[in-house]
Design a protein around this motif. Structure first.
Motif, PDB file in Angstrom:
ATOM      1  N   ARG A 115      29.052  33.959  48.806  1.00 56.23           N
ATOM      2  CA  ARG A 115      29.661  33.417  50.011  1.00 56.23           C
ATOM      3  C   ARG A 115      30.540  32.206  49.685  1.00 56.23           C
ATOM      4  O   ARG A 115      31.631  32.039  50.245  1.00 56.23           O
ATOM      5  N   PHE A 116      30.051  31.369  48.772  1.00 60.83           N
ATOM      6  CA  PHE A 116      30.827  30.211  48.362  1.00 60.83           C
ATOM      7  C   PHE A 116      32.140  30.649  47.707  1.00 60.83           C
ATOM      8  O   PHE A 116      33.205  30.066  47.940  1.00 60.83           O
ATOM      9  N   ARG A 117      32.042  31.711  46.867  1.00 59.93           N
ATOM     10  CA  ARG A 117      33.244  32.234  46.212  1.00 59.93           C
ATOM     11  C   ARG A 117      34.212  32.806  47.241  1.00 59.93           C
ATOM     12  O   ARG A 117      35.430  32.606  47.149  1.00 59.93           O
ATOM     13  N   ALA A 118      33.693  33.490  48.263  1.00 59.19           N
ATOM     14  CA  ALA A 118      34.563  34.026  49.318  1.00 59.19           C
ATOM     15  C   ALA A 118      35.243  32.899  50.093  1.00 59.19           C
ATOM     16  O   ALA A 118      36.431  32.989  50.429  1.00 59.19           O
ATOM     17  N   ASP A 119      34.492  31.818  50.359  1.00 63.37           N
ATOM     18  CA  ASP A 119      35.094  30.668  51.049  1.00 63.37           C
ATOM     19  C   ASP A 119      36.171  30.017  50.183  1.00 63.37           C
ATOM     20  O   ASP A 119      37.224  29.616  50.687  1.00 63.37           O
ATOM     21  N   GLN A 120      35.892  29.917  48.885  1.00 57.25           N
ATOM     22  CA  GLN A 120      36.900  29.361  47.983  1.00 57.25           C
ATOM     23  C   GLN A 120      38.168  30.214  47.980  1.00 57.25           C
ATOM     24  O   GLN A 120      39.284  29.682  48.026  1.00 57.25           O
TER      25      GLN A 120
END
Length: 440
Positions: free
Chosen positions: A100-105
């Motif tokens: 999820r963090f990677r998708a937000d990034q």
């Protein structure tokens, strides 16, 4: 069953196993003659204690690796989703968080790329001034506009105008209309300032919007409306005068009235009035062309064959004036109405030829330079030039300095250029004479 419950059950199992092997080890030491069993019991105790220690510290190591991955932005790191005792659930949960963090990034990076492209491609020039006073050209429009040599400080931009350099240096938030010297020509610009906070530091963004073309278009529209109204009203008043004068001249031409010399004088006066009224009517009809907005039919075409045709036309009209042609680069192409633009260029070349009638060695130069962003057409002569006080007046309707001039040609040329979204002006040629420059 959650991670905490499975971890607790596993912890209890390890503790029970450790207690059991400790009891077995104590029993081995208490029983004589079991030397080998004592060694095996100690090994089992050590292995069980190591397993318990690993079980206790495994959570800390996993969380530490997760925090380290977040610290360095390594969102591609993957945790082991196996191992039992709830660590498969913990690894899967941490992998989901990183995903999820990677998708937000990726989403934030995409938004930043979009905003960067939006600022870079916007048609208004944007400059930024940081807290240290360093000026940066923030987008393509700014880099195309400010092409002269300059540094990074506000005073280095004085080459475009001292007032503009002061505006970059101070904190004025006022919207101003400034005159900047761009490519050797004064142009009116609308300058605005906004203050932003970037990474905890104060930054000013200055937008510079060229409005010279807009003002020229408004001016031409006002002139066109004025000429249209004047010619309409004058013709409405002049038409009955012309008709009545012609009728009166016919009536006074009756042979029965020819005996009275005063009637003859009146007939001559009325005929003169009729001729002058008709001539004035024809004159106004001719000038109504100024009130017609040119209809531009744009198309792309190569400059070389277009210029060659203009040179041949000019040679038939003013063969005594040598014409020098320069096209830089030779592959230059234009996006314009070739017929209307040809009308403008030919008119300017004919005006130059007439201005050089008293010049011993006349020389006319037609020069085209440009790139994919803009094209400059220059007509340069070595005649007497245009006095500085008349350089704006020559483009007004009906203004002329020649006895036989009509005052329509340059005004119509300006209308055509402005309809193309360009500008036209006149300056001194480097070797004397006049230099008319069209920028599209």
């Amino acid at each position: 069953m959650g991670f905490d419950q499975r971890f607790t059950i596993g912890l209890i199992a390890w503790i029970v196993a450790l207690v059991a092997v400790l009891l077995a080890c104590i029993a081995a030491f208490a029983t004589p003659g079991l030397g080998a069993a004592r060694i095996v019991a100690l090994a089992i105790v050590a292995a069980t204690f190591a397993g318990l220690w690993r079980h206790i510290t495994r959570t800390n190591r996993t969380v530490a690796r997760f925090l380290e991955a977040l610290k360095f932005g390594d969102t591609a790191f993957q945790f082991d989703a196996k191992g039992g005792a709830g660590f498969d659930e913990l690894g899967g949960a941490l992998n989901e968080v990183l995903a999820r963090f990677r998708a937000d990034q990726d989403r934030i990076a995409g938004e930043l790329r979009y905003l960067d492209a939006l600022v870079d491609d916007m048609p208004v020039a944007v400059l930024t001034v940081d807290a240290a006073g360093h000026v940066t050209l923030a987008n393509k429009a700014a880099r195309r506009l400010f092409t002269s040599e300059h540094g990074k400080l506000p005073e280095d931009f004085a080459v475009y105008g001292a007032t503009f350099a002061r505006r970059l240096a101070n904190d004025s938030q006022q919207e101003e209309l400034l005159i900047l010297t761009i490519a050797g020509r004064p142009q009116r610009m609308l300058v605005r300032t906004a203050t932003l906070e970037r990474l905890g530091q104060r930054t000013r963004a200055i937008s510079v919007q060229p409005i010279q073309g807009t003002l020229d278009a408004v001016e031409m529209a006002a002139q066109t409306d004025l000429v249209r109204v004047l010619t309409h009203e004058i013709l409405n008043s002049l038409t009955p005068v012309t008709s009545l004068a012609a009728t009166a001249a016919d009536l006074l031409g009756d042979p029965d009235l020819s005996a009275d010399p005063r009637v003859g004088d009146a007939r001559v006066a009325v005929e003169t009035l009729a001729r002058r009224a008709q001539g004035l009517s024809n004159f106004i009809e001719a000038y109504r062309a100024v009130a017609q907005t040119p209809q531009i039919k744009r198309q792309g075409f190569a400059a070389c064959p277009w210029i060659d045709e203009l040179a041949r036309i000019f040679a038939t009209k003013a063969f005594e004036v040598p014409l020098r042609v320069a096209i830089i680069p030779e592959t230059l192409a234009l996006d314009a109405d070739p017929d209307l633009l040809a009308q403008v260029v030919i008119n300017l070349m004919q005006n130059a030829a007439q201005a050089m009638q008293a010049t011993e060695q006349p020389q006319l130069t037609l020069r085209l330079t440009g790139d994919r962003h803009s094209v400059a057409i220059e007509i340069e002569d070595n005649g007497p030039g245009v006095p500085e006080g008349l350089r704006q007046d020559v483009f007004l309707p009906f203004f002329t300095t020649r006895a036989t001039g009509t005052g329509v040609g340059l005004n119509l040329a300006r209308q055509i250029v402005i309809a193309h979204g360009g500008t036209i002006d006149v300056t001194d040629a480097p070797d004397g004479g006049a230099l008319f420059r069209i920028v599209l």
